[in-house]
Scaffold this active site. Structure first.
Site, PDB file in Angstrom:
ATOM      1  N   HIS A 131      21.221  -5.158   2.583  1.00  0.00           N
ATOM      2  CA  HIS A 131      19.728  -5.293   3.106  1.00  0.00           C
ATOM      3  C   HIS A 131      19.591  -4.281   4.175  1.00  0.00           C
ATOM      4  O   HIS A 131      20.270  -3.214   4.391  1.00  0.00           O
ATOM      5  CB  HIS A 131      20.019  -6.605   4.133  1.00  0.00           C
ATOM      6  CG  HIS A 131      20.750  -6.314   5.322  1.00  0.00           C
ATOM      7  ND1 HIS A 131      22.043  -6.189   5.587  1.00  0.00           N
ATOM      8  CD2 HIS A 131      20.157  -6.456   6.642  1.00  0.00           C
ATOM      9  CE1 HIS A 131      22.223  -6.047   6.764  1.00  0.00           C
ATOM     10  NE2 HIS A 131      21.105  -6.300   7.425  1.00  0.00           N
TER      11      HIS A 131
ATOM     12  N   THR B 228      21.537   6.928  -0.565  1.00  0.00           N
ATOM     13  CA  THR B 228      20.032   6.083  -0.505  1.00  0.00           C
ATOM     14  C   THR B 228      19.307   6.096  -1.960  1.00  0.00           C
ATOM     15  O   THR B 228      18.494   5.077  -1.870  1.00  0.00           O
ATOM     16  CB  THR B 228      19.035   7.155   0.551  1.00  0.00           C
ATOM     17  OG1 THR B 228      18.716   8.442  -0.165  1.00  0.00           O
ATOM     18  CG2 THR B 228      19.689   7.362   1.786  1.00  0.00           C
ATOM     19  N   LYS B 229      19.879   6.720  -2.978  1.00  0.00           N
ATOM     20  CA  LYS B 229      19.325   6.425  -4.207  1.00  0.00           C
ATOM     21  C   LYS B 229      20.411   6.581  -5.206  1.00  0.00           C
ATOM     22  O   LYS B 229      21.566   6.754  -4.718  1.00  0.00           O
ATOM     23  CB  LYS B 229      18.514   7.608  -4.654  1.00  0.00           C
ATOM     24  CG  LYS B 229      17.193   7.936  -3.610  1.00  0.00           C
ATOM     25  CD  LYS B 229      16.412   9.115  -4.286  1.00  0.00           C
ATOM     26  CE  LYS B 229      15.178   9.470  -3.418  1.00  0.00           C
ATOM     27  NZ  LYS B 229      14.536   8.815  -2.376  1.00  0.00           N
TER      28      LYS B 229
ATOM     29  N   ARG C 289      23.350  13.919  -2.249  1.00  0.00           N
ATOM     30  CA  ARG C 289      22.844  14.718  -3.439  1.00  0.00           C
ATOM     31  C   ARG C 289      24.075  15.024  -4.332  1.00  0.00           C
ATOM     32  O   ARG C 289      25.017  15.391  -4.031  1.00  0.00           O
ATOM     33  CB  ARG C 289      22.038  16.037  -2.949  1.00  0.00           C
ATOM     34  CG  ARG C 289      20.871  15.667  -2.117  1.00  0.00           C
ATOM     35  CD  ARG C 289      20.041  17.108  -1.806  1.00  0.00           C
ATOM     36  NE  ARG C 289      19.210  17.044  -0.611  1.00  0.00           N
ATOM     37  CZ  ARG C 289      18.186  16.282  -0.511  1.00  0.00           C
ATOM     38  NH1 ARG C 289      17.744  15.558  -1.684  1.00  0.00           N
ATOM     39  NH2 ARG C 289      17.306  16.143   0.289  1.00  0.00           N
TER      40      ARG C 289
END
Length: 183
Positions: free
Chosen positions: A70, A119-120, A134
């Site tokens: 969340h 984050t991705k 990354r």
């Protein structure tokens, strides 16, 4: 009054021996966390309120890190928190002090470097590092590099809690100017 307190204390001890308190991981599983075999979970946090959105594969190690399903950054503004699944594949290592945010999939055979903020989504066979994390390399190439190093670097066989003071001193000397490998 004293007798009642003593009886209560004894009852709690008996209850805990018959039904020991559940571990944090057992509590998370009971709330809906899914994880596979050989899951190693060291001093880490998995989102208790939304653990039912987290799925962890086989042979995963998470060290001193946080997994969030969340994001409450908009709660004060829109009255709702963003939520999203977190899926961690098989043979994943999440390094010390990393954070995996909601709505992220981490593929199979991934190494998340210490201190990374994921984050991705991360593809299979990747090493990631940084904030935001990354891709910096391929896990398969990194493994081959370290396998080759085993032939030329110091290798120590005794598991860390069983090392003697003499072994520790030897390791300190041998690693004065380089790195090695330990059990």
């Amino acid at each position: 009054m004293l007798i009642i307190r003593v009886i209560r204390a004894i009852s709690v001890r008996i209850k805990n021996k018959l039904h020991p308190p559940k571990s944090e991981l057992e509590q998370l599983r009971d709330r809906g966390l899914k994880y596979g075999k050989n899951f190693e979970f060291y001093n880490s946090l998995i989102d208790q309120g939304h653990c039912w959105l987290v799925e962890i594969g086989d042979d995963v190690t998470i060290t001193n890190s946080t997994i969030l399903a969340h994001d409450a950054s908009m709660k004060a503004y829109i009255g709702k928190s963003k939520i999203g699944k977190v899926k961690i594949g098989d043979r994943v290592f999440i390094g010390f002090n990393s954070v995996v945010l909601c709505n992220v999939t981490i593929g199979n055979d991934v190494i998340v470097a210490a201190g990374s903020i994921v984050t991705k989504s991360i593809p299979d066979n990747s090493i990631v590092a940084g904030n935001p994390a990354r891709v910096i390399g391929k896990t398969s190439e990194y493994i081959e590099k370290h396998k080759a190093n085993l032939a030329v670097k110091p290798v120590f066989e005794t598991y860390w809690p069983n090392k003697t003071q003499e072994q520790i001193k030897l390791i300190q000397e041998e690693l004065q100017y380089d790195f090695g490998y330990d059990e």
